[in-house]
Design a protein around this motif. Structure first.
Motif, PDB file in Angstrom:
ATOM      1  N   UNK A  28       0.778  -1.225   0.000  1.00 25.36           N
ATOM      2  CA  UNK A  28       0.000   0.000   0.000  1.00 25.36           C
ATOM      3  C   UNK A  28       0.809   1.274   0.000  1.00 25.36           C
ATOM      4  N   UNK A  29       2.103   1.184  -0.338  1.00 24.10           N
ATOM      5  CA  UNK A  29       2.941   2.374  -0.373  1.00 24.10           C
ATOM      6  C   UNK A  29       2.725   3.115  -1.685  1.00 24.10           C
ATOM      7  N   UNK A  30       3.155   4.390  -1.733  1.00 27.70           N
ATOM      8  CA  UNK A  30       2.994   5.137  -2.978  1.00 27.70           C
ATOM      9  C   UNK A  30       4.001   6.267  -3.102  1.00 27.70           C
ATOM     10  N   UNK A  31       4.073   6.862  -4.307  1.00 27.04           N
ATOM     11  CA  UNK A  31       4.959   7.990  -4.543  1.00 27.04           C
ATOM     12  C   UNK A  31       5.950   7.721  -5.665  1.00 27.04           C
ATOM     13  N   UNK A  32       6.616   8.784  -6.113  1.00 28.28           N
ATOM     14  CA  UNK A  32       7.563   8.692  -7.230  1.00 28.28           C
ATOM     15  C   UNK A  32       8.716   7.741  -6.924  1.00 28.28           C
ATOM     16  N   UNK A  33       9.254   7.822  -5.710  1.00 27.84           N
ATOM     17  CA  UNK A  33      10.380   6.951  -5.339  1.00 27.84           C
ATOM     18  C   UNK A  33       9.942   5.490  -5.372  1.00 27.84           C
ATOM     19  N   UNK A  34       8.696   5.238  -4.948  1.00 31.79           N
ATOM     20  CA  UNK A  34       8.162   3.871  -4.953  1.00 31.79           C
ATOM     21  C   UNK A  34       8.084   3.335  -6.378  1.00 31.79           C
ATOM     22  N   UNK A  35       7.607   4.163  -7.318  1.00 36.59           N
ATOM     23  CA  UNK A  35       7.540   3.743  -8.724  1.00 36.59           C
ATOM     24  C   UNK A  35       8.925   3.389  -9.252  1.00 36.59           C
ATOM     25  N   UNK A  52      14.547  10.211 -14.409  1.00 39.25           N
ATOM     26  CA  UNK A  52      13.127  10.593 -14.430  1.00 39.25           C
ATOM     27  C   UNK A  52      12.577  10.744 -13.016  1.00 39.25           C
ATOM     28  N   UNK A  53      12.921   9.800 -12.145  1.00 36.50           N
ATOM     29  CA  UNK A  53      12.454   9.841 -10.757  1.00 36.50           C
ATOM     30  C   UNK A  53      12.984  11.092 -10.058  1.00 36.50           C
ATOM     31  N   UNK A  54      14.247  11.422 -10.312  1.00 35.86           N
ATOM     32  CA  UNK A  54      14.832  12.631  -9.705  1.00 35.86           C
ATOM     33  C   UNK A  54      14.076  13.885 -10.163  1.00 35.86           C
ATOM     34  N   UNK A  55      13.740  13.922 -11.463  1.00 36.63           N
ATOM     35  CA  UNK A  55      12.993  15.073 -11.997  1.00 36.63           C
ATOM     36  C   UNK A  55      11.607  15.133 -11.352  1.00 36.63           C
ATOM     37  N   UNK A  56      10.969  13.960 -11.224  1.00 35.76           N
ATOM     38  CA  UNK A  56       9.638  13.888 -10.601  1.00 35.76           C
ATOM     39  C   UNK A  56       9.645  14.400  -9.169  1.00 35.76           C
ATOM     40  N   UNK A  57      10.657  13.984  -8.396  1.00 33.75           N
ATOM     41  CA  UNK A  57      10.785  14.440  -7.008  1.00 33.75           C
ATOM     42  C   UNK A  57      11.012  15.949  -6.976  1.00 33.75           C
TER      43      UNK A  57
END
Length: 603
Positions: free
Chosen positions: A73-80, A100-105
């Motif tokens: 049940x976790x979520x967020x850009x880092x999780x993806x 991409x994840x760094x840009x998203x964060x």
């Protein structure tokens, strides 16, 4: 019907998840009709765009697709990123996804600065509807908004656990007010219900050309905060958030339709939600205004807590420097306070309020970061579904991502009108991440750790030969197969050997939650390994874990890196390292037992 526990989960979700998206009706339509004329055709078209944006970008992208991903049940850009990286074999592709994840964060940070500024400022502007305050100057509005922001950020260090119980009921009252005011207005102009048909959204875009395309950049304001459904999933549970979203979605749609009906009747309106409420029931307008300001404070609080959570995830996944963290709750380890983040956010929020002055101008900067985050989320989800063989979901996710990108392109219109501030803030966060991660990688290469086999060969000789100090010494090592240089310096250069030497290894797991700790097989006489396996979203108390396992250390050794460099980038990295708390400060290890071992590196 909902059970008692369902109701509790729904109310909690309203307070902690839906603050941002729930306060969007305060300014969304008001800002949109600064770009386009409020004719009946335009109103119906815009309402249809809003409804279908909420359906595609919030319900489909986050409530259905994103929330179906994850293990606990976790979520967020880092999780993806953590879900996607194991599915990719190519090193180049992993680097691209990581970037991409760094840009998203970074975009989330940019978004996080504007959210409290626009929410609080737009609510305080509702004072002008009260006859006694209709001539209040913008400076006074800004000052009140600034005072509210300072008060909100100042209480963070005390912890908000004692007052969070009231957030849910207040937001429940807020959504009920939005729904009932919307219904009352719809009764006077029932024709607005046509907006549910997507034909009117498509027709508006086709008939209005470039103007219609740019209107999308303001329509997205209705969906800001949608990512919180996924990001907060770990705290409140998927089912509670989804059930709450059904109610919140209904309240939002009813209110937007009601506001649309009000505009058709009052095309000269300048502050639609507040003027509609004042016209419907003047006697309860001031309580409603107080409720709206409270709702925006709650929305801002959720954003602040979310920023603390994002930064903590960044620290545990080693993409953000270690920062001093305080635990504000004796019961919940997830209740944290990060002073550096808190005060930087406050300074940024105050800057936004006094730079843009009113909420309409702030809206010109808002949306770019949001759509950037949504586009990256969509792309990463599409790849995860595709690589897992879930082709239908991958196809739907791809369609949603295309819509995200269309919204992102429409928001480029905002760049010269203040949108560049989102980019500037995101660029600062991105630069920090890149410098830190690159510096850490370079530093690790220079450290030239000793292979465990070579280390053990030398250790056995020294342990047998040298006089040993009574008691237990702890040494921290990320990877037991490669022993950090500071440990070999202590033992082999300085001949400091304890009777009992324990290597402590804190290992980040692929799953977000869970803490397991145990002794691994003894490496040699007097040398043991203690592993702490921890989820990347878990907040742990190392001292307590060691205590529970009966480890009573006499001394704790740790490495300190002294960096010498003439390179500008590595100088910046050196400054970051010096300003960041050390590993032992981060985990709050007992200061009276600590011994730092300095090693100099030339970068």
């Amino acid at each position: 019907m909902f059970s008692k526990s369902d109701l509790r989960g729904i109310v909690n979700s309203m307070g902690l998840v839906f603050g941002d998206i729930g306060t969007s009706p305060i300014y969304t339509l008001t800002v949109i009709f600064l770009l386009t004329r409020p004719t009946e055709v335009h109103v119906i078209g815009v309402l249809s765009l809003i409804i279908w944006t909420l359906i595609t970008l919030v319900t489909v992208e986050y409530a259905w697709l994103a929330m179906s991903l994850g293990k606990k049940g976790e979520g967020g850009t880092i999780v993806l990123k953590e879900l996607l990286v194991p599915l990719i074999k190519s090193g180049r592709n992993v680097a691209f996804i990581t970037l991409l994840a760094y840009i998203g964060i970074s975009f989330l940070v940019g978004d996080g600065v504007i959210t409290p500024a626009i929410s609080i400022l737009s609510a305080v502007e509702g004072l002008r509807i009260i006859p006694e305050f209709q001539d209040i100057g913008q400076e006074a509005i800004m000052l009140i908004a600034g005072i509210i922001a300072v008060a909100l950020f100042s209480i963070q260090s005390k912890g908000t656990e004692k007052i969070t119980w009231i957030f849910g009921p207040v937001m429940l009252l807020w959504f009920a007010s939005l729904a009932f005011s919307g219904i009352a207005s719809i009764f006077s102009t029932p024709g607005v219900i046509r907006a549910i048909n997507p034909y009117y959204a498509i027709s508006f875009l086709l008939n209005n050309g470039l103007t219609g395309f740019f209107v999308l950049s303001e329509v997205i304001l209705c969906a800001t905060g949608g990512e919180a459904l996924y990001a907060d999933m770990g705290h409140l549970g998927r089912e509670s958030i989804l059930k709450a979203w059904r109610l919140v979605f209904s309240a939002l749609v009813l209110n937007y339709l009601g506001q649309g009906a009000f505009i058709i009747r009052n095309p000269e309106s300048k502050n639609i939600l507040f003027e509609m409420m004042n016209q419907q029931a003047e006697v309860i307008y001031i309580p409603f205004l107080i409720l709206s300001i409270t709702a925006t404070i709650i929305a801002s609080q959720a954003m602040i807590s979310g920023m603390f959570s994002i930064v903590y995830q960044g620290i545990t996944t080693r993409i953000i420097p270690m920062l001093k963290i305080d635990y504000t709750s004796g019961k919940l380890r997830s209740q944290i306070y990060i002073g550096a983040v808190n005060w930087l956010l406050l300074i940024s929020v105050l800057f936004m309020i006094f730079e843009f002055r009113d909420s309409h101008k702030l809206a010109a900067a808002y949306g770019l970061a949001v759509t950037g985050t949504m586009s990256i989320t969509g792309l990463m989800m599409t790849l995860i579904f595709y690589l897992n063989g879930r082709m239908f979901r991958s196809f739907v996710s791809l369609l949603v991502t295309v819509i995200d990108v269309v919204f992102l392109l429409s928001n480029t219109y905002k760049i010269p009108h203040g949108g560049y501030w989102s980019i500037v803030i995101a660029a600062i966060a991105f630069s920090l991440i890149i410098i830190y991660t690159s510096g850490q990688k370079k530093l690790y290469e220079l450290m030239n750790p000793m292979k465990i086999g070579d280390f053990l060969e030398k250790y056995k000789q020294v342990y047998a030969r040298e006089n040993k100090i009574s008691g237990t010494a702890l040494f921290f090592a990320r990877d037991i197969n490669y022993v950090p240089r500071y440990i070999s310096n202590v033992m082999f250069e300085n001949n400091i050997i304890y009777e009992d030497n324990i290597f402590i290894s804190i290992v980040k797991c692929e799953s977000p939650f869970g803490v397991k700790s145990s002794f691994a097989k003894d490496l040699a006489k007097g040398l043991r390994v203690f592993e702490i396996n921890v989820g990347y979203m878990e907040v742990i108390d190392v001292v307590q874990i060691l205590k529970e396992k009966g480890i009573q250390e006499k001394t704790i050794f740790y490495g300190i890196e002294d960096i010498l460099t003439s390179n500008l980038i590595w100088r910046a990295f050196s400054v970051i390292k010096k300003l960041s708390p050390s590993f032992v400060q981060f985990y709050k290890l007992p200061s009276d037992k600590l011994h730092g071992v300095l090693t100099r590196f030339e970068m």
